[in-house]
Design a protein around this motif. Structure first.
Motif, PDB file in Angstrom:
ATOM      1  N   ARG A  38      53.235  28.048   2.733  1.00  0.00           N
ATOM      2  CA  ARG A  38      53.285  26.586   2.861  1.00  0.00           C
ATOM      3  C   ARG A  38      54.103  26.190   4.087  1.00  0.00           C
ATOM      4  O   ARG A  38      55.005  26.915   4.503  1.00  0.00           O
ATOM      5  N   TYR A  39      53.786  25.025   4.612  1.00  0.00           N
ATOM      6  CA  TYR A  39      54.516  24.504   5.767  1.00  0.00           C
ATOM      7  C   TYR A  39      55.594  23.548   5.236  1.00  0.00           C
ATOM      8  O   TYR A  39      55.321  22.387   4.915  1.00  0.00           O
TER       9      TYR A  39
ATOM     10  N   ASN B  28      47.258  20.233   6.280  1.00  0.00           N
ATOM     11  CA  ASN B  28      46.922  21.242   7.306  1.00  0.00           C
ATOM     12  C   ASN B  28      46.088  20.645   8.440  1.00  0.00           C
ATOM     13  O   ASN B  28      46.071  21.175   9.551  1.00  0.00           O
ATOM     14  N   ARG B  29      45.416  19.565   8.128  1.00  0.00           N
ATOM     15  CA  ARG B  29      44.567  18.905   9.129  1.00  0.00           C
ATOM     16  C   ARG B  29      45.394  18.424  10.320  1.00  0.00           C
ATOM     17  O   ARG B  29      44.885  18.317  11.443  1.00  0.00           O
ATOM     18  N   TYR B  30      46.670  18.121  10.085  1.00  0.00           N
ATOM     19  CA  TYR B  30      47.517  17.570  11.140  1.00  0.00           C
ATOM     20  C   TYR B  30      48.544  18.581  11.639  1.00  0.00           C
ATOM     21  O   TYR B  30      49.569  18.200  12.215  1.00  0.00           O
ATOM     22  N   LEU B  31      48.278  19.878  11.406  1.00  0.00           N
ATOM     23  CA  LEU B  31      49.164  20.928  11.896  1.00  0.00           C
ATOM     24  C   LEU B  31      48.479  21.697  13.027  1.00  0.00           C
ATOM     25  O   LEU B  31      47.292  22.018  12.942  1.00  0.00           O
ATOM     26  N   ASP B  32      49.241  21.971  14.057  1.00  0.00           N
ATOM     27  CA  ASP B  32      48.735  22.748  15.200  1.00  0.00           C
ATOM     28  C   ASP B  32      49.028  24.226  14.931  1.00  0.00           C
ATOM     29  O   ASP B  32      50.150  24.706  15.149  1.00  0.00           O
ATOM     30  N   PHE B  33      48.011  24.950  14.455  1.00  0.00           N
ATOM     31  CA  PHE B  33      48.209  26.349  14.084  1.00  0.00           C
ATOM     32  C   PHE B  33      48.328  27.270  15.303  1.00  0.00           C
ATOM     33  O   PHE B  33      48.598  28.458  15.155  1.00  0.00           O
ATOM     34  N   SER B  34      48.139  26.731  16.497  1.00  0.00           N
ATOM     35  CA  SER B  34      48.370  27.531  17.710  1.00  0.00           C
ATOM     36  C   SER B  34      49.844  27.505  18.120  1.00  0.00           C
ATOM     37  O   SER B  34      50.279  28.286  18.963  1.00  0.00           O
TER      38      SER B  34
ATOM     39  N   ILE C  30      58.186  21.009  -1.041  1.00  0.00           N
ATOM     40  CA  ILE C  30      56.719  20.999  -1.087  1.00  0.00           C
ATOM     41  C   ILE C  30      56.154  20.752   0.314  1.00  0.00           C
ATOM     42  O   ILE C  30      56.845  20.188   1.177  1.00  0.00           O
ATOM     43  N   GLN C  31      54.918  21.172   0.511  1.00  0.00           N
ATOM     44  CA  GLN C  31      54.247  20.853   1.772  1.00  0.00           C
ATOM     45  C   GLN C  31      53.556  19.509   1.605  1.00  0.00           C
ATOM     46  O   GLN C  31      52.539  19.398   0.928  1.00  0.00           O
TER      47      GLN C  31
ATOM     48  N   ARG D 132      56.964  28.967  10.524  1.00  0.00           N
ATOM     49  CA  ARG D 132      57.325  28.286   9.267  1.00  0.00           C
ATOM     50  C   ARG D 132      56.407  28.712   8.125  1.00  0.00           C
ATOM     51  O   ARG D 132      56.850  28.903   6.995  1.00  0.00           O
ATOM     52  N   ILE D 133      55.139  28.864   8.420  1.00  0.00           N
ATOM     53  CA  ILE D 133      54.181  29.271   7.383  1.00  0.00           C
ATOM     54  C   ILE D 133      54.427  30.719   6.968  1.00  0.00           C
ATOM     55  O   ILE D 133      54.394  31.067   5.786  1.00  0.00           O
TER      56      ILE D 133
END
Length: 354
Positions: A203-204, A182-188, A177-178, A195-196
């Motif tokens: 999901r991460y 998402n608030r604490y993931l650096d999508f850059s 499970i993730q 991973r996503i």
């Protein structure tokens, strides 16, 4: 032949009444204990209702609470009867109520025995309730910004710390499970994007666990990230090394906690049931010994008390015959009503004379 026939004189009747009076007040205390156990179990279930499926039933604690209240009422009433039995004049006013009261006591004892069995047999139902509830709770672990779910992270962390457990069935449940918001993931970050993208549901997922899974007794610093990556840690092999994470799943830990609690309560209820049976038998002996006094004006005369007026076989036989008579009576009434309806439905013949 009467079942368990005993001869009584006045001294024995007085001792029996006094002993039963004392036993009934002990039963009132036992009822308070059962009520307290039910209340305690209800509070414990409520404390962790967030990690239990909504179908989780409070049947056991509610039954214990009801049984405790009924036990206090029944035994307090019986204590008053036993006290008044010391005076034949006072006993006379209770005489018409004793048989219905003893019948109610009989059914009450059946209920007590059933509740004791339920305490021992609720493990299966509790197992499925916890499995589904913990699964849902872990899904909501990351929703710290969602109203109604923001408390779930704290609930799961405190649960894993208190019960020294990790995940539903084990620490690997967190890999599926993730649990990082998402608030604490650096999508850059390329690693995060990869991973996503590699997951069908977007999901991460990581081979890591929350900090609350760490065993503080382990001499090695907690390895909670890259648990399955041997090269990420010095002198480490996750397949052979004793991990410094809690190995037991929270479902097993909670199931053991609640099952042992309910088994202990079931044992207490069995003891209360045996005590209630002895009180009911004693009250029946007291009732029959007082009613069989040949000369009410001479209270010192001897009398006989018994549990059943006839043998068990004869009593069951007469009860079955009584049920058959009731069935035949109802059938006759139904036939009679049908016959009346048939006669009432007939149209009288009209003869015309020309």
């Amino acid at each position: 032949m009467a079942l368990m026939k005993v001869k009584f004189n006045q001294k024995k009747r007085v001792k029996l009444a006094q002993g039963l009076w004392l036993m009934n007040w002990f039963s009132v205390f036992a009822g308070i204990v059962v009520f307290s156990m039910g209340l305690f179990l209800k509070i414990e279930l409520r404390k962790r209702s967030e990690v239990m499926d909504n179908s989780e039933s409070h049947f056991v604690p509610n039954s214990l609470i009801l049984m405790g209240i009924l036990s206090c009422g029944y035994n307090g009433f019986a204590g008053k009867i036993c006290y008044d039995s010391l005076d034949p004049a006072k006993f006379a006013r209770w005489k018409p109520l004793l048989k219905p009261y003893l019948a109610l006591c009989f059914f009450f004892n059946i209920l007590v025995f059933f509740i004791a069995l339920v305490c021992f047999l609720m493990r299966g139902s509790l197992d499925s309730t916890l499995a589904q509830g913990l699964k849902n709770g872990m899904k909501f672990y990351r929703d710290t910004d969602t109203p109604g779910r923001c408390f779930m992270k704290k609930t799961i962390d405190m649960l894993q710390i208190e019960f020294k457990c990790c995940g539903n069935n084990g620490y690997k449940d967190w890999f599926e499970i993730q649990w990082i918001s998402n608030r604490y993931l650096d999508f850059s970050s390329k690693e995060v994007k990869d991973r996503i993208k590699s997951n069908v549901d977007g999901r991460y997922l990581v081979d890591g666990v929350p900090f609350s899974c760490c065993n503080p007794s382990s001499p090695r610093p907690c390895i909670q990230y890259q648990v399955t990556n041997n090269s990420a840690h010095y002198s480490y092999d996750y397949q052979t090394e004793e991990l410094n994470l809690w190995r037991r799943g929270c479902r097993e830990a909670l199931l053991h906690y609640y099952s042992s609690m309910m088994s202990s309560m079931g044992a207490v209820v069995i003891l209360v049931w045996l005590f209630e049976i002895s009180v009911m038998v004693g009250l029946r002996l007291l009732q029959t010994s007082l009613e069989s006094i040949a000369n009410p004006e001479d209270p010192e005369c001897e009398s006989e008390g018994w549990i059943l007026e006839n043998s068990l076989k004869d009593t069951l036989k007469s009860a079955l015959e009584g049920l058959k008579k009731i069935g035949k009576f109802n059938q006759v009434e139904a036939d009679a009503e049908g016959a009346e309806g048939g006669e009432g439905g007939k149209t009288p013949a009209i003869t015309t004379v020309s």
